[in-house]
Scaffold this active site. Structure first.
Site, PDB file in Angstrom:
ATOM      1  CB  VAL A  92       6.324  -0.053   1.839  1.00 37.24           C
ATOM      2  CG1 VAL A  92       4.859  -0.735   2.104  1.00 37.24           C
ATOM      3  CG2 VAL A  92       7.126  -0.801   1.062  1.00 37.24           C
ATOM      4  CB  CYS A  93       2.912   4.468   3.429  1.00 31.25           C
ATOM      5  SG  CYS A  93       1.995   5.012   2.044  1.00 31.25           S
ATOM      6  CB  ALA A  94      -1.570   2.585   4.617  1.00 31.48           C
ATOM      7  CB  THR A 121       0.501  -2.329   3.488  1.00 35.93           C
ATOM      8  OG1 THR A 121       0.172  -1.406   4.134  1.00 35.93           O
ATOM      9  CG2 THR A 121       2.158  -2.133   3.780  1.00 35.93           C
TER      10      THR A 121
END
Length: 133
Positions: A92-94, A121
């Site tokens: 997961v990242c932005a 996210t």
């Protein structure tokens, strides 16, 4: 044949623009998982949610039970998550770019079920999914 020769410049532009549209699909860096699929994996248990954002971004809000290893440190800290090699790992990242790179790196390191969260996210929040601070 005359038509092709007379319009070679326009045909060239059409081919280049078509290639530019296909390039992102051809540059696939691993399997993606939707928010719904990620939730299903997480609810089944034995899923590692690996947040590859930096510590400040992680502290601002992350997925429940996520482990934070920034992408820049992942190569050096991969031993911390070795026990998850045969379980589902969701990176997961932005927005999903860094997590795709992390998924590719983990796949090369021998992790068998690695997925990148589509939209990161930001998309997770948009869907009204829980965030931990």
């Amino acid at each position: 044949m005359k038509f092709i020769l007379d319009n070679i410049f326009l045909i060239g532009i059409a081919l280049i623009s078509g290639g530019a549209l296909l390039f992102p699909m051809l540059q696939r860096r691993g399997a993606k998982v939707s928010q719904f699929q990620a939730t299903q994996y997480m609810n089944q248990g034995k899923t590692l949610v690996l947040d590859v954002r930096n510590a400040e971004e992680f502290a601002a809000g992350h997925l429940p039970n996520a482990k934070n290893i920034p992408l820049a440190d992942l190569n050096n800290r991969i031993k911390e998550i070795e026990k998850s090699k045969n379980t589902v790992v969701i990176t997961v990242c932005a927005q999903g770019v860094r997590s795709s790179n992390a998924a590719a790196l983990l796949s090369k390191a021998g992790f068998t079920q690695v997925f990148s969260l589509e939209g990161g996210t930001e998309s997770w929040k948009t869907q009204g999914m829980p965030i931990v601070k």
